[in-house]
Design a protein around this motif. Structure first.
Motif, PDB file in Angstrom:
ATOM      1  N   GLY A  34       0.818  -1.212   0.000  1.00 59.50           N
ATOM      2  CA  GLY A  34       0.000   0.000   0.000  1.00 59.50           C
ATOM      3  C   GLY A  34       0.850   1.260   0.000  1.00 59.50           C
ATOM      4  N   LEU A  35       1.984   1.236   0.719  1.00 54.64           N
ATOM      5  CA  LEU A  35       2.882   2.396   0.754  1.00 54.64           C
ATOM      6  C   LEU A  35       3.529   2.660  -0.600  1.00 54.64           C
ATOM      7  CD1 LEU A  35       4.604   1.994   4.240  1.00 54.64           C
ATOM      8  CD2 LEU A  35       3.215   3.934   3.487  1.00 54.64           C
ATOM      9  N   ALA A 212     -15.276  12.303  -7.065  1.00 52.90           N
ATOM     10  CA  ALA A 212     -14.116  11.688  -7.711  1.00 52.90           C
ATOM     11  C   ALA A 212     -13.114  11.193  -6.672  1.00 52.90           C
ATOM     12  CB  ALA A 212     -13.449  12.693  -8.649  1.00 52.90           C
ATOM     13  N   PHE A 213     -12.888  11.998  -5.639  1.00 50.34           N
ATOM     14  CA  PHE A 213     -11.969  11.613  -4.566  1.00 50.34           C
ATOM     15  C   PHE A 213     -12.466  10.382  -3.819  1.00 50.34           C
ATOM     16  CE2 PHE A 213     -10.875  11.868  -0.027  1.00 50.34           C
ATOM     17  CZ  PHE A 213      -9.498  11.826  -0.102  1.00 50.34           C
ATOM     18  N   LEU A 214     -13.732  10.386  -3.451  1.00 51.16           N
ATOM     19  CA  LEU A 214     -14.277   9.304  -2.633  1.00 51.16           C
ATOM     20  C   LEU A 214     -14.379   7.992  -3.408  1.00 51.16           C
ATOM     21  CD1 LEU A 214     -17.038  11.374  -0.794  1.00 51.16           C
ATOM     22  CD2 LEU A 214     -14.965  10.411   0.222  1.00 51.16           C
ATOM     23  N   VAL A 215     -14.708   8.085  -4.702  1.00 53.00           N
ATOM     24  CA  VAL A 215     -14.811   6.865  -5.517  1.00 53.00           C
ATOM     25  C   VAL A 215     -13.457   6.177  -5.624  1.00 53.00           C
ATOM     26  CG1 VAL A 215     -15.251   5.949  -7.829  1.00 53.00           C
ATOM     27  CG2 VAL A 215     -16.816   7.596  -6.857  1.00 53.00           C
ATOM     28  N   THR A 216     -12.401   6.949  -5.913  1.00 56.06           N
ATOM     29  CA  THR A 216     -11.077   6.332  -6.029  1.00 56.06           C
ATOM     30  C   THR A 216     -10.566   5.852  -4.672  1.00 56.06           C
ATOM     31  OG1 THR A 216     -10.081   8.554  -5.926  1.00 56.06           O
ATOM     32  CG2 THR A 216     -10.345   7.575  -8.098  1.00 56.06           C
ATOM     33  N   LEU A 217     -10.893   6.590  -3.604  1.00 55.20           N
ATOM     34  CA  LEU A 217     -10.503   6.186  -2.253  1.00 55.20           C
ATOM     35  C   LEU A 217     -11.017   4.780  -1.934  1.00 55.20           C
ATOM     36  CD1 LEU A 217      -9.404   7.363   0.641  1.00 55.20           C
ATOM     37  CD2 LEU A 217     -11.846   7.520   1.141  1.00 55.20           C
ATOM     38  N   MET A 341      -6.398   7.715  -4.434  1.00 54.03           N
ATOM     39  CA  MET A 341      -5.698   6.445  -4.645  1.00 54.03           C
ATOM     40  C   MET A 341      -4.680   6.137  -3.549  1.00 54.03           C
ATOM     41  SD  MET A 341      -5.165   6.452  -8.776  1.00 54.03           S
ATOM     42  CE  MET A 341      -6.547   6.638  -9.900  1.00 54.03           C
ATOM     43  N   PRO A 342      -3.721   7.055  -3.267  1.00 59.26           N
ATOM     44  CA  PRO A 342      -2.737   6.722  -2.229  1.00 59.26           C
ATOM     45  C   PRO A 342      -3.347   6.608  -0.844  1.00 59.26           C
ATOM     46  CG  PRO A 342      -2.484   9.013  -2.916  1.00 59.26           C
ATOM     47  CD  PRO A 342      -3.443   8.376  -3.874  1.00 59.26           C
TER      48      PRO A 342
END
Length: 385
Positions: A34-35, A212-217, A341-342
């Motif tokens: 993950g890192l 967009a942020f929450l979907v990729t998260l 994503m990160p």
């Protein structure tokens, strides 16, 4: 441009496959995996706003060329480290960060450049076709990467990725964009604020950025932790991981073809939210499944759904912005899109260590469904775009 980008992206996916497997082999840790995704994506979150300003001030071709050259060098450095047997996980993290910095300037330039190569009425189709080349590479790249990894070793995967950058560099030297940014004396910070204000004042667009942020998260960990699912849940090797990546990519191509073939330019957001509900169900189903065949089908469907959501949302933002503002507005959108994503990779990696990968997949899927229903029925301004 399509051919050059496709060739380069095939090389990139060969490296992603080999790099993910290498990190997991060296560390035996989902947190380290993950890192690696975190270090590769966090520069995009940190620096894309600056990249967007430069994309509206400088030649987008030159910015992209510089970005490709940096990634070209990093690929060969990693190949050398692996070939000499001195590679460590922290080496990979550093190179992932350097590639991320290059992409934080190249990404907004690329997003701003592509629409200037087509007429406005062809924009949705062009964005979808661009998604097809990316996802075609997601199928071909891991397939070739899996063969190269098994037969030649990780160093060759990284070397072939370095060579693939030559194709996109050549294509960038050949194209002639219709729009060239004008010179301006406006400060960088002021230019950045203009892009943010454009999104803030346009009704529903701020919510679209948050979405967009929450979907990729919530959805990107599905791809990040495929090595964990392949090895620990299905007790497979690199071949199972390659199969999963390829099926996800084939699904994404199918989703992009659906968007490219659609003539309906209206109701993007509502269609995207409906598909998001399906996406959440498929991610949760993948977490629940213990059948390789069923999991493969669920991954295919999730890949298709994910691409429909991404392509519709991206084309919606592009339709509302002028060429002069495109770099800045798309950089704000990309910060949200790529920033999830990160963060999602690190959070899910830590939670997987405490529970298990299937449990986190199920949880993420349920949250995606709840998020889509919220924006459909509660925060309904987005669904009217």
């Amino acid at each position: 441009m399509w051919l050059g980008a496709c060739t380069s992206t095939i090389g990139t996916w060969m490296q992603i496959l080999a790099q993910s497997w290498l990190v997991y082999q060296l560390s035996n840790s989902s947190v380290y995996l993950g890192l690696d995704a975190f270090f590769g994506q966090i520069p995009i979150f940190l620096f894309s706003l600056f990249g967007g300003v430069f994309a509206d001030r400088k030649s987008r071709q030159i910015l992209l060329l510089m970005s490709q050259v940096v990634q070209f060098i990093c690929a060969f450095l990693l190949a050398a480290l692996v070939a000499t047997g001195v590679v460590r996980v922290w080496h990979i993290w550093c190179l992932s960060f350097a590639v991320g910095v290059a992409q934080s300037f190249g990404g907004p330039a690329y997003s701003a450049l592509i629409p200037t190569l087509v007429n406005k009425e062809d924009l949705q189709n062009a964005i979808a076709l661009n998604s097809i080349q990316f996802n075609l590479a997601r199928v071909v790249g891991p397939a070739l990467g899996g063969i190269a990894l098994a037969k030649l070793g990780a160093a060759w995967c990284f070397t072939l990725n370095g060579i693939s950058f030559i194709a996109v560099i050549v294509s960038l030297l050949m194209i002639r964009p219709r729009f060239v940014p004008e010179k301006t004396g406006e400060s960088v910070l002021r230019s950045m604020r203009n892009g943010i204000e454009f999104l803030r004042k346009r009704e529903g667009m701020g919510s679209l950025v948050a979405l967009a942020f929450l979907v990729t998260l919530l959805s990107y960990p599905l791809i990040t932790f495929l090595p964990v699912m392949a090895r620990d849940v299905f007790h497979g090797g690199s071949n199972t991981f390659t199969l999963f990546l390829c099926l996800s990519g084939i699904g994404s191509i199918s989703g992009a073809l659906l968007v490219a073939g659609s003539e309906n330019q209206m109701g993007h957001a509502q269609r995207s939210l409906v598909v998001m509900v399906l996406l959440g169900i498929l991610i949760a189903g993948f977490g629940l499944s213990r059948s390789l065949v069923l999991s493969a089908l669920l991954l295919f469907g999730a890949g298709a759904s994910l691409m429909v959501v991404f392509a519709l949302n991206s084309s919606l933002v592009q339709l509302y912005v002028s060429d002069a503002m495109r770099g800045r507005v798309m950089s704000v959108y990309n910060v949200a899109f790529r920033g999830g994503m990160p963060l999602g990779s690190v959070i899910s990696g830590l939670l997987i260590k405490r529970t298990s990968a299937p449990v986190i997949m199920i949880g993420n899927g349920v949250l995606v469904v709840m998020l889509a229903l919220y924006f459909l029925f509660v925060q309904s301004k987005v669904s009217k775009l």
